[in-house]
Enzyme design. Structure first.
Site, PDB file in Angstrom:
ATOM      1  N   ASP A  67      -0.103  -6.818  -3.696  1.00 29.84           N
ATOM      2  CA  ASP A  67      -1.257  -6.056  -4.187  1.00 29.84           C
ATOM      3  C   ASP A  67      -0.866  -4.598  -4.451  1.00 29.84           C
ATOM      4  OD1 ASP A  67      -1.019  -5.274  -1.564  1.00 29.84           O
ATOM      5  OD2 ASP A  67      -3.127  -5.582  -1.038  1.00 29.84           O
ATOM      6  N   ASP A 106      -0.339 -11.977  -2.707  1.00 31.30           N
ATOM      7  CA  ASP A 106      -1.140 -11.218  -1.736  1.00 31.30           C
ATOM      8  C   ASP A 106      -2.624 -11.524  -1.887  1.00 31.30           C
ATOM      9  OD1 ASP A 106       0.270  -9.689   0.079  1.00 31.30           O
ATOM     10  OD2 ASP A 106       0.432  -7.949  -1.251  1.00 31.30           O
ATOM     11  N   LYS A 136      -0.225 -14.207   1.210  1.00 31.92           N
ATOM     12  CA  LYS A 136       0.056 -13.252   2.279  1.00 31.92           C
ATOM     13  C   LYS A 136      -1.217 -12.489   2.592  1.00 31.92           C
ATOM     14  CE  LYS A 136       2.631  -9.317   1.681  1.00 31.92           C
ATOM     15  NZ  LYS A 136       1.653  -8.271   2.027  1.00 31.92           N
ATOM     16  N   GLU A 138      -2.889  -9.291   5.341  1.00 34.44           N
ATOM     17  CA  GLU A 138      -2.551  -8.221   6.280  1.00 34.44           C
ATOM     18  C   GLU A 138      -3.397  -8.317   7.547  1.00 34.44           C
ATOM     19  OE1 GLU A 138      -2.797  -4.361   4.421  1.00 34.44           O
ATOM     20  OE2 GLU A 138      -1.491  -4.972   2.758  1.00 34.44           O
ATOM     21  N   GLU A 205       6.112  -4.001   8.211  1.00 28.68           N
ATOM     22  CA  GLU A 205       6.229  -2.826   7.320  1.00 28.68           C
ATOM     23  C   GLU A 205       6.088  -1.519   8.094  1.00 28.68           C
ATOM     24  OE1 GLU A 205       3.751  -2.781   3.804  1.00 28.68           O
ATOM     25  OE2 GLU A 205       4.358  -0.716   3.304  1.00 28.68           O
TER      26      GLU A 205
HETATM   27  O1  KIV Z   1       1.914  -5.317  -1.796  1.00 27.87           O
HETATM   28  C1  KIV Z   1       3.135  -5.323  -1.563  1.00 27.87           C
HETATM   29  O2  KIV Z   1       3.975  -5.110  -2.437  1.00 27.87           O
HETATM   30  C2  KIV Z   1       3.540  -5.605  -0.199  1.00 27.87           C
HETATM   31  C3  KIV Z   1       4.977  -5.343   0.162  1.00 27.87           C
HETATM   32  C4  KIV Z   1       5.259  -3.911   0.094  1.00 27.87           C
HETATM   33  C5  KIV Z   1       5.348  -5.950   1.459  1.00 27.87           C
HETATM   34  O3  KIV Z   1       2.765  -6.021   0.591  1.00 27.87           O
END
Ligand code: KIV
Length: 290
Positions: A67, A106, A136, A138, A205
C-alpha cells in the site's frame, strides 16, 4: 530463468513469453525455514505495475503489491487513504506481469480491522480480482484472531509488526520502534502471536536490530526485514526507493541505482530535441512507400 520478448501488435508493446515454469507457492516459502534456520533468504520487492513485475519477477521469491503505492504512485501523504479498488487494480497488473514469484497484496487501512468477517470479505475480493496468492495486513496481537480466521479459510496471510505505517497517526511518525523495553517486548510478543495464529511469513519493519533478531528467533514463520536486520529470514524494500527514484528515503534504504537522475536527464534531452526540432529524426518517421 530466461524470458523472450515479442511485439504484441494489438498493444504495440513487447510482452514476455515465459519459459514453462512453476510459480513459487506459499508452502514453499514456509518450508524455507527449518528448525529456526532459513538457509536460502527470501527475496522480496514491491511492484505496482505489470512492467515492473516483469523486470523483477525472475530475481525475486515474492512480489509485494504494497500500500506504499499510495505515496509512490498516487502522491498521497500516507498509506491511510489507499483503497481496496487501488489494491485490486495494481494487484491484478502485478499478477499479469509475473510468472515466478508469490504475489502478496496489502490489505489497505480500514478494510480488515473491524472484524475477521470484514477482513475475509476484503481479502477474498483481493484474491478473486487479482489472482494473488496471499494478503498482508498490519498489526500485532490484536490482529491474531483475524489472521487465524483467514488462514483457516484458505487465505494465506503475511503479518507486519514493528513500524506499521497505517498506524502513523497513532504512532506520531515513522521513527524506529523497539527502543524501550516495553516496546521491544511488545514487538516480540506480537510476532509470536501472529506466528501462532498462522501467518506464513512476518514482515518486521523499522525496529532496532536486536529486537528483529529476537523476533526472528522466536517464530517458526520466516521473517522478512525492512529496516530490521540481515539476520531476518528475508528482506524487502520499496523498489522505487532502492532504484533511487526519491531524493529522501528512510535510513534503511540502500540505493542500487540513481533512476531519478537518469529520468530527468532523458526528459531534459527530449525537451531540447523537441524545441530545436531535432526529434523526430528519419528513423522515427513514416514515409510514403515508393
Ligand atoms: O507497503 C509496503 O510497501 C510495505 C513494505 C514496505 C513492507 O508494507
Amino acid at each position: 530463468m530466461s524470458t523472450t520478448y515479442k511485439l504484441d501488435t494489438s498493444t504495440s508493446r513487447a510482452n514476455p513469453t515465459p519459459q514453462p515454469m512453476k510459480r513459487l507457492t506459499v508452502p514453499a516459502i514456509q518450508r524455507r525455514k527449518v528448525e529456526g534456520v532459513c538457509a536460502q533468504p527470501i527475496v522480496m520487492l514491491t511492484a505496482y505495475t505489470a512492467r515492473t513485475a516483469q523486470l523483477l519477477d525472475a530475481h525475486c521469491d515474492m512480489l509485494l503489491v504494497g500500500d506504499s503505492l499510495g505515496q509512490v504512485i498516487y502522491g498521497l501523504p500516507s498509506t491511510v487513504p489507499v483503497t481496496l479498488d487501488m489494491m485490486c487494480a495494481h494487484g491484478a497488473a502485478v499478477v499479469r506481469g509475473s510468472y515466478h514469484s508469490v504475489v502478496v497484496v496489502d490489505m489497505p487501512f480500514g478494510s480488515y480491522e473491524a472484524s475477521p468477517e470484514q477482513a475475509f470479505a476484503s481479502a477474498s475480493r483481493i484474491m478473486k480480482e487479482t489472482g494473488a496468492a496471499a494478503v498482508k495486513l498490519e498489526g500485532g496481537e490484536a490482529m491474531a484472531p483475524t489472521i487465524a480466521f483467514l488462514s483457516a479459510r484458505g487465505i494465506p496471510v503475511v503479518g507486519h509488526v514493528g513500524l506499521t505505517p497505517q498506524a502513523v497517526n497513532a504512532l506520531g511518525g515513522y521513527a524506529a520502534r523497539g527502543r524501550s523495553d516495553a516496546e521491544a517486548d511488545k514487538i516480540v510478543n506480537d510476532a509470536k502471536a501472529l506466528d501462532e495464529a498462522g501467518a506464513f511469513a512476518i514482515v518486521i519493519e523499522g525496529v532496532v536490530e536486536p529486537i528483529a533478531i529476537a523476533a526472528t528467533k522466536a517464530v517458526t514463520a520466516p521473517t522478512i526485514g525492512i529496516g530490521a536486520s540481515a539476520q531476518c529470514d528475508g528482506q524487502v524494500l520499496v523498489t522505487e526507493d532502492m532504484l533511487g527514484m526519491f531524493e529522501r528515503t528512510a535510513r534503511f534504504v540502500k540505493r542500487y541505482e540513481t533512476l531519478a537522475d537518469t529520468i530527468e536527464k532523458a526528459a531534459q534531452q527530449y525537451a531540447a530535441d523537441v524545441r530545436d526540432r531535432s526529434f523526430p529524426e528519419a528513423a522515427q518517421t513514416y514515409q510514403p512507400k515508393s
